[in-house]
Write a protein that holds these residues in place. Structure first.
Motif, short mmCIF file in Angstrom:
data_model
loop_
_atom_site.label_atom_id
_atom_site.label_comp_id
_atom_site.label_asym_id
_atom_site.label_seq_id
_atom_site.Cartn_x
_atom_site.Cartn_y
_atom_site.Cartn_z
N PRO B 131 -3.93 9.19 9.77
CA PRO B 131 -3.62 8.13 10.76
C PRO B 131 -3.85 6.70 10.23
O PRO B 131 -2.70 5.97 10.61
CB PRO B 131 -4.76 8.49 11.86
N TRP B 132 -4.41 6.40 9.23
CA TRP B 132 -4.77 5.01 8.71
C TRP B 132 -3.55 4.72 7.96
O TRP B 132 -3.35 3.41 7.43
CB TRP B 132 -5.93 4.86 8.16
N MET B 133 -2.60 5.51 7.56
CA MET B 133 -1.58 5.41 6.73
C MET B 133 -0.56 4.53 7.38
O MET B 133 -0.11 3.48 6.91
CB MET B 133 -0.77 6.56 6.22
N LYS B 134 -0.52 4.69 8.66
CA LYS B 134 0.44 3.72 9.59
C LYS B 134 -0.17 2.25 9.63
O LYS B 134 0.38 1.28 9.26
CB LYS B 134 0.58 4.12 10.90
N ASP B 135 -1.42 2.30 9.49
CA ASP B 135 -2.20 0.78 9.62
C ASP B 135 -1.65 0.25 8.49
O ASP B 135 -1.99 -1.31 8.27
CB ASP B 135 -3.86 1.26 9.83
N PHE B 136 -1.99 0.84 7.16
CA PHE B 136 -1.86 0.28 6.05
C PHE B 136 -0.53 -0.64 5.91
O PHE B 136 -0.50 -1.63 5.12
CB PHE B 136 -2.01 1.14 4.80
N HIS B 137 0.48 -0.17 6.65
CA HIS B 137 1.56 -1.22 6.73
C HIS B 137 1.46 -2.55 7.12
O HIS B 137 2.07 -3.64 6.76
CB HIS B 137 2.82 -0.78 7.42
N ALA B 138 0.39 -2.81 7.84
CA ALA B 138 0.42 -4.23 8.43
C ALA B 138 -1.27 -4.60 8.39
O ALA B 138 -1.42 -5.80 8.83
CB ALA B 138 1.13 -3.99 9.73
N CYS B 139 -2.20 -3.91 7.73
CA CYS B 139 -3.58 -4.18 7.62
C CYS B 139 -3.44 -5.66 7.07
O CYS B 139 -3.06 -6.07 6.19
CB CYS B 139 -4.24 -3.02 7.16
N ARG B 140 -4.73 -6.24 7.23
CA ARG B 140 -5.12 -7.73 6.80
C ARG B 140 -6.22 -7.64 5.86
O ARG B 140 -6.84 -8.45 5.30
CB ARG B 140 -5.22 -8.41 8.00
N THR B 141 -6.81 -6.34 5.66
CA THR B 141 -7.96 -6.36 4.63
C THR B 141 -7.54 -5.73 3.50
O THR B 141 -6.67 -4.78 3.20
CB THR B 141 -8.82 -4.95 5.37
N PRO B 142 -7.78 -6.63 2.20
CA PRO B 142 -7.41 -6.21 1.02
C PRO B 142 -7.64 -4.89 0.78
O PRO B 142 -8.72 -4.35 0.70
CB PRO B 142 -8.10 -7.34 0.02
N THR B 143 -6.69 -4.15 0.21
CA THR B 143 -7.05 -2.59 0.14
C THR B 143 -6.19 -2.13 -1.04
O THR B 143 -4.81 -2.17 -1.27
CB THR B 143 -6.54 -1.95 1.61
N VAL B 144 -6.74 -1.30 -1.80
CA VAL B 144 -6.14 -0.41 -3.14
C VAL B 144 -6.19 1.02 -2.73
O VAL B 144 -7.04 1.59 -2.57
CB VAL B 144 -6.84 -0.90 -4.19
N LEU B 145 -4.93 1.54 -2.58
CA LEU B 145 -4.80 2.78 -2.74
C LEU B 145 -4.43 3.57 -3.63
O LEU B 145 -3.74 3.15 -4.72
CB LEU B 145 -3.50 3.16 -1.44
N TYR B 146 -5.34 4.56 -4.25
CA TYR B 146 -5.11 5.49 -5.41
C TYR B 146 -4.18 6.37 -4.95
O TYR B 146 -4.08 7.11 -3.91
CB TYR B 146 -6.57 6.20 -5.44
N ASP B 147 -3.00 6.39 -5.82
CA ASP B 147 -1.87 7.27 -5.51
C ASP B 147 -1.09 7.30 -4.24
O ASP B 147 -0.56 8.29 -3.82
CB ASP B 147 -2.31 8.88 -5.83
N ASN B 148 -1.19 6.31 -3.51
CA ASN B 148 -0.34 5.83 -2.43
C ASN B 148 0.44 4.57 -2.46
O ASN B 148 -0.14 3.55 -2.83
CB ASN B 148 -1.12 6.22 -1.12
N HIS B 149 1.79 4.51 -2.17
CA HIS B 149 2.50 3.45 -2.43
C HIS B 149 3.19 2.99 -1.07
O HIS B 149 3.87 3.37 -0.34
CB HIS B 149 3.66 3.89 -3.44
N ILE B 150 2.47 1.69 -0.61
CA ILE B 150 2.95 1.22 0.59
C ILE B 150 3.88 -0.12 0.25
O ILE B 150 3.24 -0.80 -0.49
CB ILE B 150 1.75 0.67 1.55
N ILE B 151 5.04 -0.07 0.94
CA ILE B 151 5.81 -1.35 0.53
C ILE B 151 5.81 -2.44 1.61
O ILE B 151 5.63 -2.20 2.79
CB ILE B 151 7.46 -0.67 0.33
N GLY B 152 5.74 -3.46 1.15
CA GLY B 152 5.96 -4.74 2.20
C GLY B 152 4.77 -5.12 2.70
O GLY B 152 4.66 -6.30 3.44
#
Lengths: 334, 334
Positions: B131-152
């Motif tokens: 569920p949080w994968m959708k949130d990552f597209h617009a979140c405002r908290t600095p976040t590093v994803l291991y092995d996941n690539h969010i564009i934009g």
């Protein structure tokens, strides 16, 4: 462990001659010095020397024919600035080394680095056909390539922006404005980055559900061919927007569209890539995908510093950023 | 600038209630607290709070169902170790936060981070359907994803190894040994990294001039299906080598090949991915593409530290490394 004696033995010369050659003594011929350096590299002397006395000299190597750097408005000026802004306070001396293909043909890359006592390099503006591009596959000098990706050599890192993201931002922006027919103008695909952007264009079109076959792109080594052949062809095909591989192409495209009787952005929207200083001063000011050049320079140093500390950094891509100015708007029929 | 008053106004409650909710007071119901946090995030209160009092708390978020981390032989143990090895001496407190899909459904990502006063996160083990994968597209908290690539989203970085390079090293090794018919076994393509490795397999086969159509890969969510259906099929097709998406699959494939009467590596070579601690103890010991997990953890912190300092880091890929043990050798007919 390779010693000066090993190099001397291999070449059948004296230790002192090797030592002189390595230390740039004036009484050694250039040919002999080159031979000594190449042999030193072949025998792995590079690493040993560095182990004994850690060098603190880095260089920024620039293909002078592909990229300008001397003036503040030149593309590479800020990249070098960013690099030096962290490298120098970290205790490194940074030499700026413009090269061309001739220099690269004269001496191998590792030997060049050893000759000048550079412990690492940040390399700008190399196309795929540069002679040293082959050397990078097996070189032993920590080296960071701006916009070039070499696979399989742990001594090499690639630093650039995320061009897929950049293309995605540009196409997303155009689609939201109402564009469906979007073309792409590019210089020849003779550099890694031109290939990446070209592929990214078709990928982003697909992921946005927009049609694009190969006729949607026009590529040429000659700017004039792009402007006189491909641009009119794209306009004839009914493109309402054109993305250009670089701002210089975009700037020329704006002028050429106007000369062909099209208003920008009313009749056709133009988006560039890079955000060079010129982009704010085209008429209309250019909407473009930004490369943060200062941060690219800083990341170049961070990657190099990582390699020098045996951190196996492969790729560092910075986020792309869309700078919205006035060269793109809703299409006329929207 | 968003204040506590703005949040109070928006929700029609008192300032002191908002303040209590933000400070985790026991007399505020969970529902109300959640509402206050979501509203705070919506109004941009996150940023303000951080500006006033820089938090020094980071977290490593782990999808507990996808990735183990508690014991030294678990995959994520060293990643977390590497992260803490730099984060803690840099003055950060690091919390380890196992989550599952239920937690993610209860509260939005930014609200969760605000609730726990985390200024940034390193996220491990997220599949594409979290569920949080959708949130990552617009979140405002600095976040590093291991092995996941969010564009934009400039607040997100992607850290991993260069899987294209890893696949290239594996196929290069097999080709040099004399293999031509190479198959690929994979778990389901429900995570970014499984998709990347799957694509990289075909790309590396192509770039090495080797044939591979879709029948050369067998993918299944169930390990048992891979072993009982796809593995025998690949062997029947005459594959002399099989690359597996992960070491656990490779380890099972070795055993299964032996049970089917094939000797490894004499009749069939097996190469894995990851180099988990188990890999040195399969029989024969596994040749595999290594992920340097300590360095991945350190790079995770470096990327997060970059984001916290407004450096727009998009992607950091570490070099892959082929660890040659005994599960791959020249094919019998070679």
């Amino acid at each position: 462990m390779t010693t000066i004696q090993d190099i001397a033995d291999k070449l059948g010369i004296s230790k002192s001659t090797v030592s002189k050659a390595l230390n740039d003594a004036p009484d050694i011929s250039e040919t002999l010095q080159k031979q000594v350096l190449e042999t030193a590299v072949e025998l792995g002397y590079t690493k040993l020397r560095r182990y004994k006395k850690p060098a603190k000299k880095l260089c920024v190597i620039i293909q002078r024919n592909n990229i300008q750097f001397e003036e503040p408005h030149h593309f590479a000026y800020d990249i070098i600035m960013g690099f030096r802004q962290i490298a120098e306070p970290s205790g490194y001396e940074v030499a700026i080394v413009p090269v061309d293909a001739d220099v690269q043909r004269e001496i191998s890359y590792d030997a060049f680095m050893l000759q000048h006592d550079f412990s690492g390099a940040f390399v700008l503006g190399f196309s795929l056909v540069e002679p040293w591009m082959k050397d990078f596959h097996a070189c032993r000098t920590p080296t960071v390539l701006y916009d070039n990706h070499i696979i399989g050599n742990p001594m090499i890192s690639y630093v650039g922006i995320d061009n897929e993201e950049g293309m995605d931002l540009a196409i997303d922006h155009l689609k939201k404005l109402g564009h469906q027919k979007i073309g792409y103008l590019s210089s020849a695909l003779g550099s890694h980055i031109m290939q990446v952007r070209h592929r990214a264009f078709f990928q982003a079109m697909r992921s946005h559900g927009l049609k694009a076959d190969s006729s949607y792109a026009g590529c040429s080594y000659y700017l004039s061919e792009c402007m006189e052949k491909h641009l009119p062809r794209l306009l004839d095909m009914g493109m309402t927007a054109i993305i250009c591989c670089q701002d210089t192409f975009a700037s020329a495209a704006i002028t050429q569209c106007q000369q062909l009787g099209y208003q920008v952005p009313k009749d056709v929207s133009i988006i560039g890539f890079d955000d060079i200083p010129l982009s704010a001063y085209t008429s209309p000011p250019l909407t473009t995908v930004r490369q943060d050049r200062i941060q690219l320079g800083k990341s170049g140093f961070n990657a190099l510093s990582g390699l020098l500390n045996e951190i196996p950094l492969g790729t560092i891509l910075l986020h792309a950023d869309l700078i919205v100015r006035n060269s793109a708007s809703a299409p006329a029929n929207c």
